[in-house]
Design an enzyme around this catalytic site. Sequence first.
Site, mmCIF file in Angstrom:
data_model
loop_
_atom_site.group_PDB
_atom_site.id
_atom_site.type_symbol
_atom_site.label_atom_id
_atom_site.label_comp_id
_atom_site.label_asym_id
_atom_site.label_seq_id
_atom_site.Cartn_x
_atom_site.Cartn_y
_atom_site.Cartn_z
ATOM 1 N N HIS A 2 65.038 11.944 87.802
ATOM 2 C CA HIS A 2 66.201 12.688 87.303
ATOM 3 C C HIS A 2 67.273 11.692 86.877
ATOM 4 C CE1 HIS A 2 70.222 14.610 88.322
ATOM 5 N NE2 HIS A 2 69.757 15.390 87.383
ATOM 6 N N ASN A 3 67.972 11.979 85.771
ATOM 7 C CA ASN A 3 69.009 11.054 85.267
ATOM 8 C C ASN A 3 68.520 9.614 85.363
ATOM 9 O OD1 ASN A 3 70.593 13.243 84.860
ATOM 10 N ND2 ASN A 3 72.152 12.747 86.362
ATOM 11 N N GLU A 31 64.133 11.083 82.125
ATOM 12 C CA GLU A 31 65.133 11.958 81.506
ATOM 13 C C GLU A 31 66.144 11.155 80.693
ATOM 14 O OE1 GLU A 31 68.384 15.388 82.688
ATOM 15 O OE2 GLU A 31 67.688 13.997 84.233
ATOM 16 N N ASP A 40 69.877 11.822 78.694
ATOM 17 C CA ASP A 40 71.033 12.681 78.388
ATOM 18 C C ASP A 40 71.699 12.162 77.129
ATOM 19 O OD1 ASP A 40 71.295 14.647 80.141
ATOM 20 O OD2 ASP A 40 72.856 13.782 81.380
ATOM 21 N N HIS A 79 75.937 9.966 81.585
ATOM 22 C CA HIS A 79 76.105 11.235 82.279
ATOM 23 C C HIS A 79 77.397 11.862 81.767
ATOM 24 C CE1 HIS A 79 74.885 14.153 85.061
ATOM 25 N NE2 HIS A 79 75.767 13.912 86.005
ATOM 26 N N GLU A 84 67.791 15.910 77.327
ATOM 27 C CA GLU A 84 68.918 16.837 77.444
ATOM 28 C C GLU A 84 69.847 16.507 76.296
ATOM 29 O OE1 GLU A 84 72.278 18.231 80.506
ATOM 30 O OE2 GLU A 84 70.298 17.838 81.333
#
Length: 749
Positions: A304-305, A334, A336, A349, A383
């Site tokens: 995640h992230n 991932e 973003d 983030h 994302e």
Amino acid sequence: MDPEGSLTQDDPHVKVMMTGSTLRKVKSRMWKRQRHFRLLEDGLTIWYKSRWAGKGHSTFSVTEVEAVREGHQSEVLLSIAQEFPAELCFTLVFHGRQGNLDLVADSPEEAQAWIQGVRKLIHKAQTMDEKERLDQWVLDWFQKADKNKDGKMNFKEVRKLLKMMNVEMNEDHALHLFTMADKSESGSLEIEEFVQFYKMLTQRDEIWKVFQDYSGDGEKLMLEELENFLTIAQQEGQQSAQHAPELIEHYEPSETAKKQGAMSFDGFQMYLCSQEGSIFKPEHRELHQDMSQPLSHYFISSSHNTYLLEDQLRGHSSLEAYIQALKRGCRCVEVDCWDGNDGEPIVYHGHTLTSKILFRDIISTLKEYAFKVSDFPVILSLENHCGVEQQTVMAQHLSQILGDTLLTTQLDEQVPQELPSPQELKGKILLKAKKIGGLEECLDDTLTDEVSDEEEIANNDDSEDPPAENHNAKTSKSKLSRELSDLVVYCKSVHFHGFEHARLHAKCYEMSSFSESKAKRLAKEAGADFVQYNTRQLSRIYPSGLRTDSSNYNPQEMWNVGCQIVALNFQTAGLEMDLNDGLFRQNGCCGYVLKPDFMRDGNTQFSPEKPEERQGYKPLRLSIQVISGQQLPKVNQKEGSIVDPLVRVEIYGVPQDQNKEETSHINNNGFNPVWNESLNFVIHTPELALVRFVVEDYDKASRNDFMGQFTLPFTCIQAGYRHIHLLSKDGTPIPPSSLFVNISISEFT
């Protein structure tokens, strides 16, 4: 006794390292300092200090280094590429989560000496067998304690050394052993005598006892006696007859015993301390599962992230974070993405102070590192917060940088009824993102380029960021770039409309993301439906947005209902990552683990809340006799502090299997504590259970300190007398720390 042998003496590269070099240590574009580096006489420890600082120096062992990268192969060195040419630069990469060491030499020759030298020493350290490794460990301690460097140690120095080694021992006993080892009667021990002293000190009485139980003459195990031991104690059944001669061939040091087809005590101890004598079934470490089933039939190691090395608010975004996750076997990363200033999409983030990196740099890193530890597919979870223009730029970067590695078309012409397999997708990167239309309509160009974000914003489930305040949820449409949309094939992000809707309408290539709290709720309320849904479609679970410290949730609850992509903060060590490492330690650490058969059958009725209702329900009894510990690590480096260790065994699995039991603590002995205590468990769903062994330093006034752990799937446990080789908080080995246990697994009736 030189464990490095001639390598240290004669190798020109290693010679340069032993003479020492002044290298620039680089931490950033602004921070570049000269440090004097040299390899110490043990051929394993690298020592360095600043030329000006007084006594302060640092050391690390070659065994902590995983690889040497040549040239501008790190973000830091790339940032100073103008100033220092590639042939002067190199990076030492460490195991676990320890940061890299970026160095610049004065000449290409010096850089090469360090690059090649360290590589040779790493190779040497990796190819040492158990005996050499132990000898090396003893030698290291000897050199640490031999303060005046005369190659001898008197009793006072030995006593101090025992304290350093975590041994609290009766002085008379220590003196008795010291005198026995001091063959030359000089009042001090030379290295050979010290090794003898150490052997007497570490005499494994508990292994000797087992040996005596099976040996007729108390001196050796004849072939038949060894077979007997393998059949009865190690529960090996039919294989024993074939296995016994192999063990003698492999582990018996004495040629005389070998000729008799027998095993001496030394050989027996070496076998029990080896990988084969460890708790983990050797055949399960290798890639051994069927890799030709649909993707939805596997648990997939997921991060995640991925871009963060620290917390979610101010953390450093870094390409190294991707490299570290991929090195750990992660297969779903991932990204973003946000609009950057100069037309280049950036990754960080959103709405926080985390640093920013370029999307294209991440994709280049992915291309280079995606398949270093596993050939099976990597899912790139996107994302996307970018406008249409920069989405198109992203699509171009993906196509140009990844080329054929990016899967952009279906594997065959038919609309798929089930997802393709890891085997069919080997070496491919799959994009997970929103898509205009589905695979059926790929030929239909009349579709609009808009995807309604209505449900996503109303339910805020697919995006991990809270919706901006000024959105009118009902009318918001987010524009998608056709180019980006076309790159999505088998991982189309959609909103989840419930299990009933999915059963009737969903396509196998549609997948949803669930926050940990929503997944938990669904697992509790409709566990069997969730398991069934996950036989055909992928689910991705991500940590709650409130975990700004990058803490993790327990992945086991999600695996219990068959969720494949259970995304964790890989940068955060602790129980949750121990479980993740434990599950994925099997099957060649390839990042894919086949789910149990009752979680792959589309008509399954399995519910983790009611394990006894499934067909083929066979609970097992697990009995673990915790016998002893060996050379447990010191928690507190302060002189004179000794540990009081205890062992806890924790079971993670379906709710009924969650359990923990612990031994009492042993006062003042981290060196060779003996517990001889039995811990018993009943396991209702063995196929889903993980077993975690934790060693802690007991403290009656405050929380116990963590010392080491090892986690593995229940199905990978070998019964019998086994060693458990402990890992640090970071998941890296801490030899020679281990536990010795006797494990029995039987049907629960």
